[in-house]
Design an enzyme around this catalytic site. Structure first.
Site, PDB file in Angstrom:
ATOM      1  N   ARG A  58      98.741  37.554  44.125  1.00 25.80           N
ATOM      2  CA  ARG A  58      97.684  38.280  43.420  1.00 25.80           C
ATOM      3  C   ARG A  58      97.105  39.400  44.301  1.00 25.80           C
ATOM      4  NH1 ARG A  58      91.563  35.924  42.981  1.00 25.80           N
ATOM      5  NH2 ARG A  58      90.792  37.511  41.559  1.00 25.80           N
TER       6      ARG A  58
ATOM      7  N   PRO B   6      88.795  30.030  39.955  1.00 25.97           N
ATOM      8  CA  PRO B   6      89.817  30.679  39.155  1.00 25.97           C
ATOM      9  C   PRO B   6      90.606  31.765  39.879  1.00 25.97           C
ATOM     10  CG  PRO B   6      87.629  31.358  38.447  1.00 25.97           C
ATOM     11  CD  PRO B   6      87.446  30.207  39.392  1.00 25.97           C
ATOM     12  N   ASN B   7      91.892  31.748  39.605  1.00 22.71           N
ATOM     13  CA  ASN B   7      92.870  32.742  40.070  1.00 22.71           C
ATOM     14  C   ASN B   7      93.223  32.599  41.557  1.00 22.71           C
ATOM     15  OD1 ASN B   7      93.075  34.103  37.509  1.00 22.71           O
ATOM     16  ND2 ASN B   7      91.016  34.840  37.897  1.00 22.71           N
TER      17      ASN B   7
ATOM     18  N   ALA C 189      85.548  34.503  40.439  1.00 27.98           N
ATOM     19  CA  ALA C 189      84.681  35.294  39.556  1.00 27.98           C
ATOM     20  C   ALA C 189      83.514  34.492  38.987  1.00 27.98           C
ATOM     21  CB  ALA C 189      85.509  35.902  38.429  1.00 27.98           C
TER      22      ALA C 189
ATOM     23  N   GLU D 105      79.170  29.216  50.508  1.00 27.47           N
ATOM     24  CA  GLU D 105      79.900  30.139  49.620  1.00 27.47           C
ATOM     25  C   GLU D 105      80.819  31.003  50.480  1.00 27.47           C
ATOM     26  OE1 GLU D 105      77.357  32.666  47.183  1.00 27.47           O
ATOM     27  OE2 GLU D 105      78.922  34.189  47.052  1.00 27.47           O
TER      28      GLU D 105
ATOM     29  N   ARG E  76      82.638  46.052  47.070  1.00 27.95           N
ATOM     30  CA  ARG E  76      83.450  46.230  45.864  1.00 27.95           C
ATOM     31  C   ARG E  76      82.563  46.580  44.655  1.00 27.95           C
ATOM     32  NH1 ARG E  76      87.493  41.320  45.464  1.00 27.95           N
ATOM     33  NH2 ARG E  76      88.455  42.739  43.949  1.00 27.95           N
TER      34      ARG E  76
ATOM     35  N   ASN F  42      84.816  28.672  47.213  1.00 27.08           N
ATOM     36  CA  ASN F  42      85.109  30.021  46.737  1.00 27.08           C
ATOM     37  C   ASN F  42      85.242  29.904  45.224  1.00 27.08           C
ATOM     38  OD1 ASN F  42      85.984  32.529  46.050  1.00 27.08           O
ATOM     39  ND2 ASN F  42      87.578  32.671  47.620  1.00 27.08           N
TER      40      ASN F  42
ATOM     41  N   HIS G  61      84.095  34.027  50.486  1.00 22.27           N
ATOM     42  CA  HIS G  61      84.962  34.973  49.780  1.00 22.27           C
ATOM     43  C   HIS G  61      85.946  35.562  50.771  1.00 22.27           C
ATOM     44  CE1 HIS G  61      82.533  34.749  46.224  1.00 22.27           C
ATOM     45  NE2 HIS G  61      81.470  34.837  47.007  1.00 22.27           N
TER      46      HIS G  61
ATOM     47  N   TYR H  85      93.792  40.454  48.822  1.00 22.17           N
ATOM     48  CA  TYR H  85      93.700  39.029  49.172  1.00 22.17           C
ATOM     49  C   TYR H  85      94.781  38.546  50.145  1.00 22.17           C
ATOM     50  CZ  TYR H  85      90.481  39.111  45.219  1.00 22.17           C
ATOM     51  OH  TYR H  85      89.435  39.407  44.373  1.00 22.17           O
TER      52      TYR H  85
END
Ligand code: DQA
Length: 137
Positions: A17, A9-10, A74, A95, A104, A71, A97, A22
């Site tokens: 964004r 998502p996103n 969230a 995985e 964070r 990725n 990111h 990012y």
């Protein structure tokens, strides 16, 4: 060698964004660079904002492809179902990111994917995907 890059998502908003986190490149631009650079790899790309579609894609490729670079955005921090899907397939999943999730918010330090992933790469910007790809190669 068949490798799927699977974005959650996103991540379709990359480039627009929160560019301070990012970056300002779209994923499509970056993906085309990877395709040109790794001509011997059969790269596939899929993005969805829908949890079930991510799970369906893992089931679809998960007994055939040599690797998945995931990725999950969230959903990484919330989705027991994606973790279970990874457990249920034979294809190894890395995985990734873009940001360093460990520097964070606290909720980003929980991952339902890391315990069932082959490895985790975070914090290298879009290059995180290429590092994962190199590890499969
Ligand atoms: C992300 C980190 C996640 O915490 C966040 O929800 C994202 C992007 C990353 O690539 O840095 O959507 O997965």
């Amino acid at each position: 060698m068949k490798i799927l890059i699977l974005n959650g998502p996103n991540l379709n908003l990359l480039g627009k964004r929160e560019p301070e986190i990012y970056g300002s490149k779209t994923f499509e631009e970056y993906y085309q660079q990877l395709v040109k650079k790794y001509v011997d790899i059969e790269l596939h790309y899929f993005q969805s904002n829908v949890e079930g579609e991510i799970i369906n894609k893992l089931h679809e490729v998960g007994f055939e492809f040599e690797g998945v670079i995931l990725n999950a955005g969230a959903y990484t921090h919330t989705s027991v179902a994606i973790g279970d899907a990874i457990k249920g397939i034979t294809t190894p999943v890395i995985e990734v990111h873009i940001s360093n999730v460990h520097s964070r918010e606290e909720f980003r330090q929980v991952s339902y994917i890391a315990p069932v992933a082959k490895g985790v790469i975070a914090g290298f910007g879009l290059q995180s995907y290429e590092l994962a790809l190199q590890s499969f190669i």
